[in-house]
Design a protein around this motif. Sequence first.
Motif, short mmCIF file in Angstrom:
data_model
loop_
_atom_site.label_atom_id
_atom_site.label_comp_id
_atom_site.label_asym_id
_atom_site.label_seq_id
_atom_site.Cartn_x
_atom_site.Cartn_y
_atom_site.Cartn_z
N ASP A 161 -1.27 63.96 35.38
CA ASP A 161 -2.49 64.31 36.10
C ASP A 161 -2.20 65.56 36.92
N ILE A 162 -2.91 66.66 36.62
CA ILE A 162 -2.66 67.92 37.29
C ILE A 162 -2.89 67.83 38.79
N ARG A 163 -3.67 66.81 39.19
CA ARG A 163 -3.92 66.63 40.62
C ARG A 163 -2.68 66.12 41.35
N ASP A 164 -1.70 65.65 40.58
CA ASP A 164 -0.42 65.27 41.16
C ASP A 164 0.36 66.56 41.42
N HIS A 165 0.58 66.90 42.68
CA HIS A 165 1.18 68.19 43.03
C HIS A 165 2.60 68.34 42.51
N ASN A 166 3.23 67.24 42.13
CA ASN A 166 4.61 67.31 41.65
C ASN A 166 4.70 67.32 40.13
N ALA A 167 3.54 67.40 39.45
CA ALA A 167 3.56 67.40 37.98
C ALA A 167 4.32 68.60 37.42
N GLU A 168 4.30 69.70 38.14
CA GLU A 168 4.98 70.90 37.67
C GLU A 168 6.48 70.70 37.54
N ASP A 169 7.04 69.80 38.34
CA ASP A 169 8.49 69.60 38.34
C ASP A 169 8.92 68.28 37.70
N SER A 170 8.01 67.62 36.99
CA SER A 170 8.35 66.34 36.36
C SER A 170 8.55 66.50 34.87
N TYR A 171 9.47 65.72 34.32
CA TYR A 171 9.73 65.76 32.89
C TYR A 171 10.47 64.48 32.50
N GLY A 172 10.60 64.25 31.20
CA GLY A 172 11.30 63.07 30.72
C GLY A 172 10.87 62.72 29.32
N GLU A 173 10.96 61.43 28.98
CA GLU A 173 10.64 60.96 27.63
C GLU A 173 9.60 59.86 27.69
N PHE A 174 8.70 59.87 26.74
CA PHE A 174 7.66 58.84 26.62
C PHE A 174 7.85 58.16 25.27
N ARG A 175 8.10 56.85 25.26
CA ARG A 175 8.35 56.10 24.02
C ARG A 175 7.17 55.17 23.75
N LEU A 176 6.59 55.30 22.59
CA LEU A 176 5.38 54.55 22.26
C LEU A 176 5.61 53.67 21.04
N SER A 177 5.19 52.40 21.12
CA SER A 177 5.32 51.44 20.01
C SER A 177 3.97 50.81 19.71
N VAL A 178 3.69 50.60 18.43
CA VAL A 178 2.47 49.91 18.01
C VAL A 178 2.85 48.88 16.95
N ALA A 179 2.49 47.63 17.17
CA ALA A 179 2.75 46.56 16.20
C ALA A 179 1.45 45.81 15.94
N ALA A 180 1.33 45.22 14.76
CA ALA A 180 0.09 44.52 14.40
C ALA A 180 0.38 43.29 13.55
N GLN A 181 -0.33 42.22 13.85
CA GLN A 181 -0.30 40.99 13.06
C GLN A 181 -1.70 40.79 12.49
N SER A 182 -1.81 40.76 11.17
CA SER A 182 -3.12 40.63 10.53
C SER A 182 -3.76 39.30 10.90
N VAL A 183 -5.06 39.33 11.11
CA VAL A 183 -5.82 38.11 11.40
C VAL A 183 -6.14 37.43 10.07
N ASN A 184 -5.73 36.20 9.94
CA ASN A 184 -5.98 35.45 8.70
C ASN A 184 -6.99 34.36 8.99
N LEU A 185 -8.23 34.59 8.62
CA LEU A 185 -9.30 33.66 8.94
C LEU A 185 -10.06 33.29 7.67
N THR A 186 -10.62 32.10 7.66
CA THR A 186 -11.23 31.59 6.45
C THR A 186 -12.71 31.93 6.33
N ALA A 187 -13.40 32.09 7.44
CA ALA A 187 -14.84 32.33 7.38
C ALA A 187 -15.14 33.82 7.30
N THR A 188 -16.35 34.15 6.94
CA THR A 188 -16.77 35.54 6.85
C THR A 188 -17.70 35.88 8.00
#
Length: 393
Positions: free
Chosen positions: A136-163
């Motif tokens: 957020d640019i409104r964070d005055h310390n954003a100019e001096d911040s850095y690091g790593e962002f790790r993102l994971s996405v997992a999914a389990q299919s929905v198994n249902l009998t009705a339509t």
Amino acid sequence: MKKIYYLLAGMMMLLAASLTPQKVLAAETIRVTPVADITDVQNVSSTNYEVGTGAYSKVVQFTLSKPSYVYVSAFSTVQNEYHDNLGNIRHFAVYSDANCSNLVNNDVDAQIYADRKVSKYFCLDAGTYWVHFAKDIRDHNAEDSYGEFRLSVAAQSVNLTATKNGSKARAKAISTDKSVTGFLSSSTRTSWFKFTVAEGTTARVSASLENPMGIDNFPLSTTGVTVYKSTNKLITYFNLTEHTYYQTAASSDMTLSAGTYYIAVTGNESYGGWDKKTFTKNAHRNMGKLNLRVSTMKRPGLSKLSNAKGKKIQVTFKSVAGAKGYEVQYSTNSKFKKGNKVVKVNGAKATKATISKLTKKKTYYVRVRAFRTEDGKKLTSGWSASKKVKVNK
């Protein structure tokens, strides 16, 4: 004055750029890891993003080929070079549109402090979704911040009998006294079912909405169950819950005349209320596993009453399918308004009962009903037509 104007304009443009997600054309695709159980996500692989100093905003997308329970998790090491917990990831959310304007059901725009993890759980229809994370640019310390962002996405299919059954005309015919599994979908919001009963049947409509992702996930406002007769007459309405989306259940008992009945189960978890304008225009996704059962008990017939020696009445009645026992009610009041007493008879195939300790010269009125216990709750039929007999012996 012009210099100040251009300076302010430039700052506003920079602020808008920092808060606006990248366009969909710039969104890269992140891999979705299939899992057998959405609660088992310890080994889900992650995609790592280097976050440099200054403004940062990124959008990635993922696609589901089937309705799925989805786990989206992020771990951030982004922090200010000189001060802990400054200049971190202030925006992390999942959207159903490329413009990142519609949050998926129950999501919130979250922030992630340095060396912290934030996980989100959803139940989503097939389709493409977008994840936005940014400083957020409104964070005055954003100019001096850095690091790593790790993102994971997992999914389990929905198994249902009705339509999907999005209208009364497409209602799915179901058998009574059998459990049905279906689902609520973002494309329909309402699942319709229909069933038929005989005259004087007592029915219990039981429904539960289930999501296996934990009791603290998916807070739920209301999910409504409505029962109609084929003539569109409203029979009953009840809500499933006011609490959580993990395992919710409710039921309602009713005595029905012969005919066909419709059940509409409507979920509004993404809306937080029955706002008609929002209800028709909100594009949020929503799914939930629905378990439905219509339990029925037919009314038994009273065959015969006879006065026996010893101031007793012998009662003969017809057994009904599904019963575990019978209650024989008797009274000196023809409308059973007062002085009622009951003799209980156990046994599915019982057809007789004896009423004793009666008073000579009095006339008694008798009727019978069937019962059984289901899921810890007693289900009773309607009362049979009554008969009368005078005690002379």
